[in-house]
Design a protein around this motif. Structure first.
Motif, PDB file in Angstrom:
ATOM      1  N   ASP A 236       0.842  -1.190   0.000  1.00  0.00           N
ATOM      2  CA  ASP A 236       0.000   0.000   0.000  1.00  0.00           C
ATOM      3  C   ASP A 236       0.881   1.245   0.000  1.00  0.00           C
ATOM      4  O   ASP A 236       1.894   1.307   0.691  1.00  0.00           O
ATOM      5  N   ARG A 237       0.507   2.249  -0.761  1.00  0.00           N
ATOM      6  CA  ARG A 237       1.299   3.470  -0.845  1.00  0.00           C
ATOM      7  C   ARG A 237       1.425   4.170   0.504  1.00  0.00           C
ATOM      8  O   ARG A 237       2.435   4.806   0.796  1.00  0.00           O
ATOM      9  N   GLU A 238       0.399   4.076   1.330  1.00  0.00           N
ATOM     10  CA  GLU A 238       0.405   4.784   2.609  1.00  0.00           C
ATOM     11  C   GLU A 238       0.952   3.930   3.747  1.00  0.00           C
ATOM     12  O   GLU A 238       1.745   4.405   4.561  1.00  0.00           O
ATOM     13  N   THR A 239       0.524   2.674   3.816  1.00  0.00           N
ATOM     14  CA  THR A 239       0.917   1.817   4.939  1.00  0.00           C
ATOM     15  C   THR A 239       2.103   0.923   4.630  1.00  0.00           C
ATOM     16  O   THR A 239       2.654   0.297   5.527  1.00  0.00           O
ATOM     17  N   GLY A 240       2.514   0.850   3.366  1.00  0.00           N
ATOM     18  CA  GLY A 240       3.675   0.049   2.996  1.00  0.00           C
ATOM     19  C   GLY A 240       3.375  -1.429   2.923  1.00  0.00           C
ATOM     20  O   GLY A 240       2.291  -1.838   2.506  1.00  0.00           O
ATOM     21  N   PHE A 241       4.346  -2.238   3.365  1.00  0.00           N
ATOM     22  CA  PHE A 241       4.254  -3.698   3.274  1.00  0.00           C
ATOM     23  C   PHE A 241       3.574  -4.274   4.504  1.00  0.00           C
ATOM     24  O   PHE A 241       3.860  -3.879   5.629  1.00  0.00           O
ATOM     25  N   GLN A 242       2.695  -5.258   4.274  1.00  0.00           N
ATOM     26  CA  GLN A 242       2.014  -5.897   5.395  1.00  0.00           C
ATOM     27  C   GLN A 242       1.663  -7.333   5.007  1.00  0.00           C
ATOM     28  O   GLN A 242       1.046  -7.585   3.971  1.00  0.00           O
ATOM     29  N   TRP A 243       2.074  -8.284   5.856  1.00  0.00           N
ATOM     30  CA  TRP A 243       1.683  -9.675   5.645  1.00  0.00           C
ATOM     31  C   TRP A 243       0.194  -9.833   5.952  1.00  0.00           C
ATOM     32  O   TRP A 243      -0.303  -9.278   6.932  1.00  0.00           O
ATOM     33  N   ILE A 244      -0.503 -10.599   5.134  1.00  0.00           N
ATOM     34  CA  ILE A 244      -1.910 -10.907   5.387  1.00  0.00           C
ATOM     35  C   ILE A 244      -2.055 -12.313   5.934  1.00  0.00           C
ATOM     36  O   ILE A 244      -2.799 -12.562   6.872  1.00  0.00           O
ATOM     37  N   GLY A 245      -1.335 -13.265   5.329  1.00  0.00           N
ATOM     38  CA  GLY A 245      -1.415 -14.656   5.762  1.00  0.00           C
ATOM     39  C   GLY A 245      -2.000 -15.542   4.679  1.00  0.00           C
ATOM     40  O   GLY A 245      -2.090 -15.160   3.514  1.00  0.00           O
ATOM     41  N   GLU A 246      -2.410 -16.727   5.073  1.00  0.00           N
ATOM     42  CA  GLU A 246      -2.920 -17.696   4.107  1.00  0.00           C
ATOM     43  C   GLU A 246      -4.255 -17.245   3.522  1.00  0.00           C
ATOM     44  O   GLU A 246      -5.103 -16.697   4.223  1.00  0.00           O
ATOM     45  N   VAL A 247      -4.411 -17.500   2.212  1.00  0.00           N
ATOM     46  CA  VAL A 247      -5.637 -17.150   1.513  1.00  0.00           C
ATOM     47  C   VAL A 247      -6.032 -18.306   0.599  1.00  0.00           C
ATOM     48  O   VAL A 247      -5.206 -19.131   0.217  1.00  0.00           O
ATOM     49  N   ASP A 248      -7.294 -18.342   0.252  1.00  0.00           N
ATOM     50  CA  ASP A 248      -7.807 -19.403  -0.619  1.00  0.00           C
ATOM     51  C   ASP A 248      -7.788 -18.913  -2.065  1.00  0.00           C
ATOM     52  O   ASP A 248      -8.801 -18.478  -2.608  1.00  0.00           O
ATOM     53  N   VAL A 249      -6.609 -18.963  -2.679  1.00  0.00           N
ATOM     54  CA  VAL A 249      -6.426 -18.511  -4.050  1.00  0.00           C
ATOM     55  C   VAL A 249      -5.648 -19.575  -4.805  1.00  0.00           C
ATOM     56  O   VAL A 249      -4.634 -20.085  -4.314  1.00  0.00           O
ATOM     57  N   THR A 250      -6.102 -19.942  -5.996  1.00  0.00           N
ATOM     58  CA  THR A 250      -5.405 -20.913  -6.820  1.00  0.00           C
ATOM     59  C   THR A 250      -4.464 -20.209  -7.789  1.00  0.00           C
ATOM     60  O   THR A 250      -4.623 -19.008  -8.072  1.00  0.00           O
ATOM     61  N   ILE A 251      -3.520 -20.946  -8.331  1.00  0.00           N
ATOM     62  CA  ILE A 251      -2.588 -20.363  -9.284  1.00  0.00           C
ATOM     63  C   ILE A 251      -3.318 -19.912 -10.562  1.00  0.00           C
ATOM     64  O   ILE A 251      -2.963 -18.897 -11.166  1.00  0.00           O
ATOM     65  N   ASP A 252      -4.360 -20.635 -10.976  1.00  0.00           N
ATOM     66  CA  ASP A 252      -5.120 -20.234 -12.167  1.00  0.00           C
ATOM     67  C   ASP A 252      -5.801 -18.885 -11.951  1.00  0.00           C
ATOM     68  O   ASP A 252      -5.833 -18.036 -12.838  1.00  0.00           O
ATOM     69  N   GLU A 253      -6.341 -18.677 -10.746  1.00  0.00           N
ATOM     70  CA  GLU A 253      -6.975 -17.399 -10.437  1.00  0.00           C
ATOM     71  C   GLU A 253      -5.954 -16.282 -10.420  1.00  0.00           C
ATOM     72  O   GLU A 253      -6.217 -15.178 -10.871  1.00  0.00           O
TER      73      GLU A 253
END
Length: 257
Positions: A236-253
């Motif tokens: 984010d331009r204002e907050t910079g880098f931030q880890w979110i954690g595990e997400v349900d996203v496939t490589i195709d998506e």
């Protein structure tokens, strides 16, 4: 009849000792092996790698990794062929909270560094680095190497594999992807398929279509353990880098985005 049978050396598997795979970051980056982090330009590959380096230089694990190992602050070799050390890399490391005294760079101002260069092994031995990053891989193949020719790529990847195993350090190669959106993710790496074939772990970094500030790491190859769950972070331009954690996203998506 073979005339040179004295040169033949056979290894009997009965004599081979079973060894446990050790991990820098389970199940993403193994020690003693090659890992590839690839993605399109501007997707955050270098940024996320520098944040991982920052944690390792302070002996801090990443909360989303599945092991309970206790880390000691470690030395890292980070080579970049695209960004300035003083105006780009060090500010990013400082922003990530790295101990910069543990990040080493081979000075190649007089002679460009290549994978076949003896200075690479010398630097690993002298520094005791447990992580070596080449960013991007294309910048360290050498002027006369065609990365699309398997016979030229295989010896270089073999050399890196030997170095990683000999010193039990993790080697991470950062690379760009080609523009063939119809190909599987594993075949979108620039150059010969022998490059990802030599790696034991391949990770793709990309951004989500509906949330461009959210980036995702998807492991598409793991030869040593089950593939990791996708991991997200935010730029984010204002907050910079931030880890979110595990997400349900496939490589195709991810690559379709």
């Amino acid at each position: 009849m073979f005339m040179d049978n004295e040169k033949l050396k056979l290894i009997n598997m009965e004599d081979v000792q079973v060894e446990e795979v050790k991990w820098l970051l389970y199940p993403l980056i193994p020690f003693g092996k090659i890992t590839i982090l690839q993605g399109d330009p501007g997707e955050g590959k270098t940024t996320v790698m520098l944040h991982i380096i920052a944690r390792l230089t302070k002996g801090e694990s990443l909360e989303f990794c599945e092991d309970d190992a206790e880390y000691e602050p470690m030395n890292v070799i980070y080579q970049t062929a695209e960004d300035g050390l003083g105006d780009t890399i060090k500010p990013r490391l400082l922003d990530a909270g790295a101990d910069c005294s543990k990040v080493m760079v081979i000075d190649d101002s007089d002679e460009p560094l290549t994978i076949s260069d003896d200075r690479l092994e010398m630097a690993i031995e002298v520094s005791g680095a447990k992580l070596v990053v080449l960013d991007p891989l294309q910048g360290y193949l050498g002027a006369g190497v065609d990365m699309h020719r398997a016979n030229e790529i295989r010896p270089l990847m073999h050399r890196l594999s030997v170095l990683a195993e000999k010193y039990q350090c993790a080697v991470v190669l950062i690379g760009h992807m080609n523009k063939n959106s119809m190909s599987k993710a594993g075949y979108r790496a620039l150059g010969s398929i022998d490059i990802p074939a030599a790696a034991r772990s391949v990770i793709v970094c990309g951004r989500m279509k509906d949330d461009p500030e959210m980036r995702v790491l998807c492991q598409i190859k793991n030869s040593l353990a089950p593939e990791a769950q996708a991991i997200a972070f935010r730029l984010d331009r204002e907050t910079g880098f931030q880890w979110i954690g595990e997400v349900d996203v496939t490589i195709d998506e991810l690559i379709s985005g």
